[in-house]
Design a protein around this motif. Structure first.
Motif, PDB file in Angstrom:
ATOM      1  N   LEU A  83       0.828  -1.197   0.000  1.00 31.25           N
ATOM      2  CA  LEU A  83       0.000   0.000   0.000  1.00 31.25           C
ATOM      3  C   LEU A  83       0.869   1.256   0.000  1.00 31.25           C
ATOM      4  O   LEU A  83       1.937   1.293   0.627  1.00 31.25           O
ATOM      5  CB  LEU A  83      -0.907   0.026   1.229  1.00 31.25           C
ATOM      6  N   TYR A  84       0.414   2.253  -0.700  1.00 25.34           N
ATOM      7  CA  TYR A  84       1.026   3.582  -0.648  1.00 25.34           C
ATOM      8  C   TYR A  84       0.882   4.092   0.786  1.00 25.34           C
ATOM      9  O   TYR A  84      -0.234   4.346   1.259  1.00 25.34           O
ATOM     10  CB  TYR A  84       0.293   4.487  -1.625  1.00 25.34           C
ATOM     11  N   THR A  85       1.997   4.188   1.493  1.00 23.58           N
ATOM     12  CA  THR A  85       1.928   4.423   2.940  1.00 23.58           C
ATOM     13  C   THR A  85       2.876   5.536   3.368  1.00 23.58           C
ATOM     14  O   THR A  85       4.090   5.422   3.175  1.00 23.58           O
ATOM     15  CB  THR A  85       2.293   3.122   3.705  1.00 23.58           C
ATOM     16  N   PRO A  86       2.359   6.605   3.951  1.00 25.52           N
ATOM     17  CA  PRO A  86       3.223   7.657   4.499  1.00 25.52           C
ATOM     18  C   PRO A  86       3.878   7.168   5.801  1.00 25.52           C
ATOM     19  O   PRO A  86       3.292   7.288   6.880  1.00 25.52           O
ATOM     20  CB  PRO A  86       2.271   8.825   4.764  1.00 25.52           C
ATOM     21  N   MET A  87       5.072   6.619   5.694  1.00 24.50           N
ATOM     22  CA  MET A  87       5.784   6.154   6.879  1.00 24.50           C
ATOM     23  C   MET A  87       6.518   7.320   7.538  1.00 24.50           C
ATOM     24  O   MET A  87       7.036   8.213   6.851  1.00 24.50           O
ATOM     25  CB  MET A  87       6.791   5.066   6.505  1.00 24.50           C
ATOM     26  N   PRO A  88       6.577   7.336   8.868  1.00 22.01           N
ATOM     27  CA  PRO A  88       7.304   8.405   9.557  1.00 22.01           C
ATOM     28  C   PRO A  88       8.716   8.576   9.003  1.00 22.01           C
ATOM     29  O   PRO A  88       9.417   7.593   8.725  1.00 22.01           O
ATOM     30  CB  PRO A  88       7.333   7.912  11.002  1.00 22.01           C
ATOM     31  N   GLY A  89       9.112   9.828   8.827  1.00 20.48           N
ATOM     32  CA  GLY A  89      10.450  10.136   8.338  1.00 20.48           C
ATOM     33  C   GLY A  89      10.530  10.387   6.856  1.00 20.48           C
ATOM     34  O   GLY A  89      11.507  10.966   6.367  1.00 20.48           O
ATOM     35  N   THR A  90       9.511   9.942   6.086  1.00 15.32           N
ATOM     36  CA  THR A  90       9.562  10.091   4.635  1.00 15.32           C
ATOM     37  C   THR A  90       8.986  11.424   4.186  1.00 15.32           C
ATOM     38  O   THR A  90       8.222  12.074   4.898  1.00 15.32           O
ATOM     39  CB  THR A  90       8.776   8.962   3.941  1.00 15.32           C
ATOM     40  N   ALA A  91       9.339  11.797   2.955  1.00 16.13           N
ATOM     41  CA  ALA A  91       8.792  13.011   2.368  1.00 16.13           C
ATOM     42  C   ALA A  91       7.275  12.899   2.230  1.00 16.13           C
ATOM     43  O   ALA A  91       6.546  13.893   2.398  1.00 16.13           O
ATOM     44  CB  ALA A  91       9.436  13.267   1.008  1.00 16.13           C
TER      45      ALA A  91
END
Length: 542
Positions: A363-371
């Motif tokens: 899944l397209y996932t906004p993980m902590p630390g990423t842009a």
């Protein structure tokens, strides 16, 4: 206190992993790369294996202080280590989903070893305000060897010593444990960490500096060659998993390695990560001579705009690579910003059409630390009530997608895995098909090193792999006759190539494999629950 007198415990988080518990473990998120993210919908054909916590092994190898590595302990085993031995420093490495276990382990150190300094590293440190979530003395972000050496008063610029790492352990498939010997065992080599491509969702790139940056441990091919020779000598391996986010991007180093291999008659096999644009720097002959037999390749949507895919026909590239016996492991992102329930299957169908040997869907996932996480947070689209233990790309969205609901995201992800399996068959079948293509194309090659690799493939195919095909064909026939017939076609071709004895052996052994296969499928429809064994390793007088 001198480094040599400080005693260090380096540990992963505690098991179990594949259960639902109060510390953040999830049954849906086992600590198995393939069964979790690649072959999980393939029933008894799912590849089952574990991988060590490589970061702990690197840290241990690059300090002079007495050090104990505790990998995959139980909670009770971790407590026993704290109570029975005195440690000045306790280092804990973890990923984001395991923050609950890190919190508990920090608490346990304060209770059972209050004099110890607690250091936490790994991707878990990318969580915003992590300092308020856990009771640690030091939070280490990014590459940790230099930090730990500095903390111990050692030279942070000293050359990196590479640990000896077996790529995996506990391998099972089709209901049977697999014994790994010299012919099948692989070693993991880490030439660098991070990736300069800087895809907005990539945790690895973000963790080690972001776009345009990475940490290169070995800049030259001869340096890498020496590390690989050490692994060959001590582990007895001829295959290497190059844990580098874009190994083929650095063409000069790769060709220097090839020259060393040719000069010393090394018929090694390499399994690499690469971007499509990096692969296109080479002609197919260079890849074959380098021994590249497996490439993990991003197959994101053509509308994603990622530089690594620019100007590349990934379908043609995949077919060319696999026609030459190079297994492609595709990786596709589900639920990108332009996806809707109406258009997403256009991209998923195209990805599945690649018919790669393996295929990861995430899944397209906004993980902590990423842009991506910073962007989605700024837009106010992060879902604040999603537990970090459920933020891993294999469950549901952790943000508000403009067209796809959180519940829909899980349905689409599971459907992608199932469609790939139902249309293309078990990855094990696809692997054997590609190995046979390698053998047929290169068995009479003018280069003796290339011929040696082709003969290694033949040795595996004429042995247990034919028996696996015999059992696979019969298992699939009632539910997927089209794939069963393709499996049969490959089995017949192999029998024709390798003779009557191989055919008789395949039937005899295959009948026994069939029993194990059906038993596994009946008892564990979702896969047998497995946990990694615990490793305790002491060095430098620990």
């Amino acid at each position: 206190m001198a480094a040599a007198s400080r005693r260090i415990l380096l540990t992963s988080v505690f098991k179990p992993f594949a259960v639902d518990d109060e510390f953040g473990s999830r049954a849906i998120n086992p600590v198995e790369l393939y069964h979790n993210q690649v072959t999980r919908e393939q029933g008894p054909f799912s590849l089952r294996m574990f991988h060590r916590t490589w970061s702990l092994m690197f840290l241990r190898e690059n300090i002079s202080a007495p050090c104990t590595v505790l990998d995959f302990p139980t909670r009770a085993r971790f407590i026993r280590e704290l109570r029975t031995r005195r440690y000045d420093i306790v280092g804990i490495s973890a990923i984001v989903v395991n923050v609950g276990k890190v919190r508990e382990m920090c608490r346990l150190v304060r209770e059972y070893s209050p004099h110890s300094t607690v250091v936490v590293g790994g991707h878990v440190t990318a969580i915003p305000d992590i300092e308020r979530l856990i009771d640690a003395d030091h939070i280490v972000r990014g590459e940790g060897i230099g930090w730990l050496r500095t903390f111990l008063g050692e030279n942070p610029e000293a050359p990196i010593r590479h640990p000896l790492i077996r790529s995996s352990f506990g391998f099972r498939v089709m209901g049977l444990p697999m014994v790994q010997d010299r012919k099948t065992r692989s070693a993991t080599i880490v030439p660098s960490v991070g990736c300069p491509m800087g895809c907005n969702f990539c945790t690895t790139s973000a963790f080690f500096g972001g776009k345009g940056r990475f940490v290169n441990f070995y800049r030259r091919g001869d340096e890498l060659f020496r590390v690989m020779c050490e692994a060959e000598r001590h582990l007895g391996t001829r295959s290497f998993f190059m844990m580098d986010e874009n190994f083929l991007l650095y063409k000069k180093r790769a060709l220097e390695l090839l020259a060393c291999m040719q000069a010393h008659d090394k018929a090694w096999s390499l399994y690499v990560f690469s971007s499509a644009n990096a692969v296109r720097q080479y002609d197919i002959r260079q890849l074959v001579q380098l021994g590249v037999e497996w490439i993990w390749l991003g197959l994101e949507s053509s509308e994603s705009g990622y530089v690594k895919l620019a100007g590349t026909d990934t379908l043609a590239l995949t077919r060319e690579l696999q026609a030459h016996g190079i297994c492609v492991h595709g990786s596709t992102i589900v639920g990108m910003e332009h996806h809707t329930p109406d258009n997403i299957w256009r991209d998923l169908d195209y990805a599945i059409t690649h018919d790669t040997v393996f295929h990861q869907f995430m899944l397209y996932t906004p993980m902590p630390g990423t842009a991506l996480h910073r962007q989605v947070a700024a837009e106010g689209r992060l879902l604040e009530d999603v537990d970090l233990a459920d933020t891993h790309g294999q469950y549901q969205f952790n943000f508000r997608h403009q067209a796809i609901s959180r519940d829909q995201s899980k349905v689409l992800l599971d459907a992608a895995f199932r469609a790939d399996y139902e249309r293309n068959g078990p990855s094990l079948f696809r692997l054997m098909r590609t190995m046979f293509d390698r053998y047929r194309r290169y068995r009479a090659d003018a280069d003796p090193l290339v011929r040696a690799r082709a003969e290694r493939a033949a040795g595996q195919l004429r042995g247990g792999y034919m028996a696996a095909l015999w059992a696979m064909e019969r298992y699939l026939q009632p539910t997927n006759p089209a794939v069963s017939e393709r499996v049969r076609g490959l089995r017949v071709e192999l029998g024709r190539e390798f003779g009557a004895l191989s055919r008789l052996s395949a039937a005899a052994v295959g009948s026994m494999v069939s029993v194990a296969l059906r038993r596994e499928a009946s008892r564990y429809p979702a896969g047998r629950p497995l946990e990694p064994r615990t490793f305790v390793e002491r060095t430098n007088g620990a």
